[in-house]
Design a protein around this motif. Structure first.
Motif, PDB file in Angstrom:
ATOM      1  N   GLU A 253       0.852  -1.190   0.000  1.00  0.00           N
ATOM      2  CA  GLU A 253       0.000   0.000   0.000  1.00  0.00           C
ATOM      3  C   GLU A 253       0.886   1.238   0.000  1.00  0.00           C
ATOM      4  N   ARG A 254       0.699   2.113  -0.982  1.00  0.00           N
ATOM      5  CA  ARG A 254       1.482   3.334  -1.073  1.00  0.00           C
ATOM      6  C   ARG A 254       0.791   4.306  -2.014  1.00  0.00           C
ATOM      7  N   TYR A 255       1.368   5.482  -2.169  1.00  0.00           N
ATOM      8  CA  TYR A 255       0.767   6.512  -3.013  1.00  0.00           C
ATOM      9  C   TYR A 255       0.761   6.058  -4.475  1.00  0.00           C
ATOM     10  N   THR A 256      -0.395   6.163  -5.114  1.00  0.00           N
ATOM     11  CA  THR A 256      -0.525   5.712  -6.506  1.00  0.00           C
ATOM     12  C   THR A 256      -0.832   6.849  -7.473  1.00  0.00           C
ATOM     13  N   GLY A 257      -1.197   8.026  -6.958  1.00  0.00           N
ATOM     14  CA  GLY A 257      -1.614   9.119  -7.823  1.00  0.00           C
ATOM     15  C   GLY A 257      -3.115   9.176  -8.026  1.00  0.00           C
ATOM     16  N   TYR A 258      -3.851   8.211  -7.442  1.00  0.00           N
ATOM     17  CA  TYR A 258      -5.315   8.170  -7.548  1.00  0.00           C
ATOM     18  C   TYR A 258      -5.909   9.247  -6.650  1.00  0.00           C
ATOM     19  N   LYS A 259      -6.537  10.258  -7.229  1.00  0.00           N
ATOM     20  CA  LYS A 259      -7.091  11.362  -6.456  1.00  0.00           C
ATOM     21  C   LYS A 259      -8.153  12.075  -7.279  1.00  0.00           C
ATOM     22  N   GLY A 260      -8.700  13.148  -6.736  1.00  0.00           N
ATOM     23  CA  GLY A 260      -9.699  13.918  -7.464  1.00  0.00           C
ATOM     24  C   GLY A 260     -11.110  13.430  -7.223  1.00  0.00           C
ATOM     25  N   PRO A 261     -12.068  13.841  -8.058  1.00  0.00           N
ATOM     26  CA  PRO A 261     -13.492  13.546  -7.840  1.00  0.00           C
ATOM     27  C   PRO A 261     -13.817  12.062  -7.670  1.00  0.00           C
ATOM     28  N   ASP A 262     -13.143  11.182  -8.420  1.00  0.00           N
ATOM     29  CA  ASP A 262     -13.435   9.753  -8.289  1.00  0.00           C
ATOM     30  C   ASP A 262     -13.108   9.247  -6.891  1.00  0.00           C
ATOM     31  N   ALA A 263     -11.962   9.651  -6.369  1.00  0.00           N
ATOM     32  CA  ALA A 263     -11.575   9.233  -5.020  1.00  0.00           C
ATOM     33  C   ALA A 263     -12.464   9.904  -3.972  1.00  0.00           C
ATOM     34  N   TRP A 264     -12.777  11.182  -4.184  1.00  0.00           N
ATOM     35  CA  TRP A 264     -13.650  11.883  -3.234  1.00  0.00           C
ATOM     36  C   TRP A 264     -15.012  11.219  -3.154  1.00  0.00           C
ATOM     37  N   LYS A 265     -15.500  10.731  -4.277  1.00  0.00           N
ATOM     38  CA  LYS A 265     -16.837  10.134  -4.332  1.00  0.00           C
ATOM     39  C   LYS A 265     -16.931   8.915  -3.408  1.00  0.00           C
ATOM     40  N   ILE A 266     -15.852   8.143  -3.335  1.00  0.00           N
ATOM     41  CA  ILE A 266     -15.840   6.959  -2.465  1.00  0.00           C
ATOM     42  C   ILE A 266     -16.025   7.374  -1.011  1.00  0.00           C
ATOM     43  N   PHE A 450     -21.833  -1.062   8.176  1.00  0.00           N
ATOM     44  CA  PHE A 450     -20.463  -1.476   7.890  1.00  0.00           C
ATOM     45  C   PHE A 450     -20.410  -2.427   6.695  1.00  0.00           C
ATOM     46  N   ARG A 451     -21.369  -3.310   6.585  1.00  0.00           N
ATOM     47  CA  ARG A 451     -21.415  -4.201   5.419  1.00  0.00           C
ATOM     48  C   ARG A 451     -21.563  -3.384   4.130  1.00  0.00           C
ATOM     49  N   ASN A 452     -22.330  -2.308   4.207  1.00  0.00           N
ATOM     50  CA  ASN A 452     -22.512  -1.468   3.029  1.00  0.00           C
ATOM     51  C   ASN A 452     -21.191  -0.823   2.617  1.00  0.00           C
ATOM     52  N   ILE A 453     -20.384  -0.431   3.598  1.00  0.00           N
ATOM     53  CA  ILE A 453     -19.081   0.153   3.305  1.00  0.00           C
ATOM     54  C   ILE A 453     -18.179  -0.868   2.615  1.00  0.00           C
ATOM     55  N   SER A 454     -18.273  -2.132   3.025  1.00  0.00           N
ATOM     56  CA  SER A 454     -17.460  -3.162   2.366  1.00  0.00           C
ATOM     57  C   SER A 454     -17.855  -3.315   0.903  1.00  0.00           C
ATOM     58  N   HIS A 455     -19.134  -3.068   0.566  1.00  0.00           N
ATOM     59  CA  HIS A 455     -19.576  -3.093  -0.838  1.00  0.00           C
ATOM     60  C   HIS A 455     -19.010  -1.897  -1.610  1.00  0.00           C
ATOM     61  N   ILE A 456     -18.931  -0.736  -0.944  1.00  0.00           N
ATOM     62  CA  ILE A 456     -18.434   0.471  -1.608  1.00  0.00           C
ATOM     63  C   ILE A 456     -16.994   0.284  -2.072  1.00  0.00           C
ATOM     64  N   MET A 457     -16.223  -0.569  -1.387  1.00  0.00           N
ATOM     65  CA  MET A 457     -14.831  -0.796  -1.781  1.00  0.00           C
ATOM     66  C   MET A 457     -14.718  -1.351  -3.203  1.00  0.00           C
ATOM     67  N   ASP A 458     -15.789  -1.980  -3.702  1.00  0.00           N
ATOM     68  CA  ASP A 458     -15.772  -2.486  -5.083  1.00  0.00           C
ATOM     69  C   ASP A 458     -15.969  -1.368  -6.098  1.00  0.00           C
ATOM     70  N   CYS A 459     -16.139  -0.138  -5.625  1.00  0.00           N
ATOM     71  CA  CYS A 459     -16.307   1.013  -6.517  1.00  0.00           C
ATOM     72  C   CYS A 459     -15.031   1.829  -6.652  1.00  0.00           C
ATOM     73  N   VAL A 460     -13.987   1.444  -5.924  1.00  0.00           N
ATOM     74  CA  VAL A 460     -12.721   2.181  -5.982  1.00  0.00           C
ATOM     75  C   VAL A 460     -12.081   1.966  -7.351  1.00  0.00           C
ATOM     76  N   GLY A 461     -11.752   3.061  -8.037  1.00  0.00           N
ATOM     77  CA  GLY A 461     -11.228   2.966  -9.388  1.00  0.00           C
ATOM     78  C   GLY A 461      -9.787   2.504  -9.481  1.00  0.00           C
ATOM     79  N   CYS A 462      -8.978   2.827  -8.478  1.00  0.00           N
ATOM     80  CA  CYS A 462      -7.583   2.377  -8.431  1.00  0.00           C
ATOM     81  C   CYS A 462      -7.556   0.942  -7.903  1.00  0.00           C
ATOM     82  N   ILE A 463      -7.039   0.013  -8.682  1.00  0.00           N
ATOM     83  CA  ILE A 463      -7.108  -1.400  -8.305  1.00  0.00           C
ATOM     84  C   ILE A 463      -6.278  -1.689  -7.056  1.00  0.00           C
TER      85      ILE A 463
END
Length: 536
Positions: A253-266, A450-463
């Motif tokens: 786990e480290r900085y990947t450059g994934y940021k901006g509206p897509d990351a904020w949305k999560i 909390f279960r709903n938050i675990s589902h939201i992790m499947d929406c993260v754009g950075c793999i």
């Protein structure tokens, strides 16, 4: 450490807690003060001291315990093969909104284990799940020495394997990783069609037909139990063809450059829709809000938060602490120099200040860091509570290598005993008190959010961010499962199937790695404090 010595150390720490708090309240320092009032080190850490809200523990005690005792042991444990390989489905579609694309940055990619890179024991267990009753020669090709013992030597007791995993308890310490033909998971691969194929795989791997009748009944009973109200997290189906093994040490786990509206949305979806917050209450420094965090807005938010019951307030602090911990990791392993041959990773102090300096964050930074310490206490408490489960003679971390298995379990028990020796544990009995009916309703809300938050992790754009997000939410979910299963753990039999409480290998790997991430954050905070002090 002798008891008397431990008491002296604790008293000394509390003296310095009081001294630091006094200095902070005065906002002044003598000329010899290593952190002048206007310094970055003073600003970032002055308020991150003393006792935590809703706890009887102070920050300094956690720092000393983690950095001097627990973290070195935990780091060594997580380097073992049993804990470094995590089976996860990174291709699941987002269930809440349509994703147009994934992050195409190089550092967002994940390299799964493929071919010979997969440790033989795990490779065999995958085949056994797909063909549970197969005894043909082709099923024996990849079986490592000792694999036939898996029926009685998986995690969770003699003759018992955890539901959903079949023989997924197997792992090896002698697999190589990093073949040249590995292909990273990224935006080019897109989303696969799961549907019927995943469901069919799930049915095939549901119960191993070669197990005894008693064990099959135990597996089925645990399947029903695991789908009940005790599960705080939606785990991936490991038998699905899209699930792959990932070497966590090769995909840090480290900085990947994934940021901006897509990351904020999560994070906006997590905070705004799952932290019990009414829409009228505005979260400070919300990048998607109309007013980017006025002082009045912040005061209103924290008045609302203090008015919540302790359970809902704890939920918010856990999520905020997880968010802060992830930010610390990104600052600590930042891309300082980008060259394809040998990129340089290290601590980025300016990025750390941007995220946590109280001036730059309008007072939010120190609050976030204190919530990180609160999360640490929750996971530390879970580690101390789960000790009896792993101390059972019938509980094995099976890899097929007896000497390696024994050493891995010895290291694990050592870590858990260290966790139990911590003097100021969080008291989970303060949660879900009152009338049984209201407590049960509140716990169910807590669990579903909390279960709903675990589902939201499947929406993260950075793999890569998705990998570590899924692992850490599953790890925290497992910690909550442990905390609220105290009676079941206390009543576990010394041997044989344990109907009341069970952990799958996936849960074990997620929990200890998630705890390792939080412990790493606490360690890195001390490093940032030292860097900022020396920069003055």
């Amino acid at each position: 450490m002798p008891a008397a010595s431990g008491v002296r150390v604790l008293r000394k720490r509390r003296f310095w807690v009081f001294t630091a708090a006094l200095l902070c309240s005065l906002h002044a320092g003598a000329p010899s003060d290593p952190q002048p009032p206007g310094s970055a080190a003073h600003r970032c850490f002055c308020q991150v001291t003393g006792f935590l809200d809703d706890c009887t523990c102070d920050v300094e005690t956690i720092d000393g315990f983690n950095n001097g005792q627990l973290f070195p042991q935990l780091k060594k444990l997580l380097e073992r093969d049993y804990f470094r390989y995590y089976r996860v489905n990174l291709k699941k579609p987002c269930p809440f909104w349509r994703q147009e694309s994934h992050c195409g940055l190089r550092d967002c990619a994940v390299r799964p284990c493929e071919g010979n890179a997969v440790p033989p024991g795990l490779k065999y267990s995958e085949m056994a799940n797909k063909h549970p009753s197969c005894s043909k020669p082709e099923c024996e090709v990849d079986r490592p020495p000792g694999a036939k013992q898996s029926q009685a030597a998986g995690v969770g007791g003699e003759g018992k394997q955890s539901a959903g995993e079949g023989t997924h308890q197997l792992a090896t310490e002698n697999g190589s990783v990093g073949g040249e033909n590995e292909q990273p998971l990224n935006s080019e691969r897109g989303q696969s069609q799961q549907g019927a194929e995943c469901e069919r795989a799930k049915q095939l791997g549901a119960v191993d037909g070669s197990l005894s009748v008693e064990t099959q009944r135990a597996v089925l009973q645990w399947t029903r139990h695991d789908d009940s109200s005790d599960s705080f997290c939606e785990a991936d189906d490991e038998t699905c063809p899209d699930a792959e093994y990932v070497d966590l040490l090769l995909n840090p786990e480290r900085y990947t450059g994934y940021k901006g509206p897509d990351a904020w949305k999560i994070w906006n979806s997590i905070y705004e829709e799952n932290c019990f917050k009414p829409q009228a209450i505005k979260r400070p420094l919300n990048p998607m809000g109309s007013n980017r965090g006025s002082a009045e807005e912040g005061d209103t938010f924290y008045r609302w938060l203090e008015g919540l019951c302790v359970e809902k307030r704890a939920f918010y602090k856990l999520i905020s602490g997880l968010h802060a911990s992830i930010n610390v990791h990104l600052c600590a392993r930042y891309l300082l120099r980008d060259t394809w041959a040998a990129p340089t990773w290290g601590p980025n102090v300016a990025e750390f200040q941007q995220r946590f300096d109280p001036i730059l964050t309008k007072g939010e930074g120190p609050r976030r860091l204190k919530n990180l310490y609160f999360l640490y206490l929750i996971e530390l408490r879970a580690a101390s509570k789960v000790l009896p489960y792993f101390e059972r003679p019938g509980t094995h971390l099976f890899t097929g290598n007896t000497s390696v298995d024994e050493e891995t379990k010895r290291l694990l028990i050592q870590v858990l005993h260290a966790a139990r020796a911590f003097p100021l544990h969080f008291d989970e009995n303060s949660l879900f008190t009152g009338s049984k009916k209201e407590a049960k309703k509140l716990k169910e809300e807590f669990r579903l959010h909390f279960r709903n938050i675990s589902h939201i992790m499947d929406c993260v754009g950075c793999i890569k961010c998705r990998l570590w997000g899924k692992l850490q939410t599953q790890g925290l979910g497992t910690a909550l499962k442990i905390l609220f299963s105290e009676k079941q753990i206390e009543n576990l039999p010394d041997s044989g199937p344990s109907y009341g409480f069970q952990l799958t290998r996936q849960e074990i790997v997620a929990f200890f790695n998630a705890f390792g991430r939080i412990a790493t954050s606490v360690y890195e905070l001390e490093r940032f404090r030292d860097i900022l002090q020396h920069e003055q």
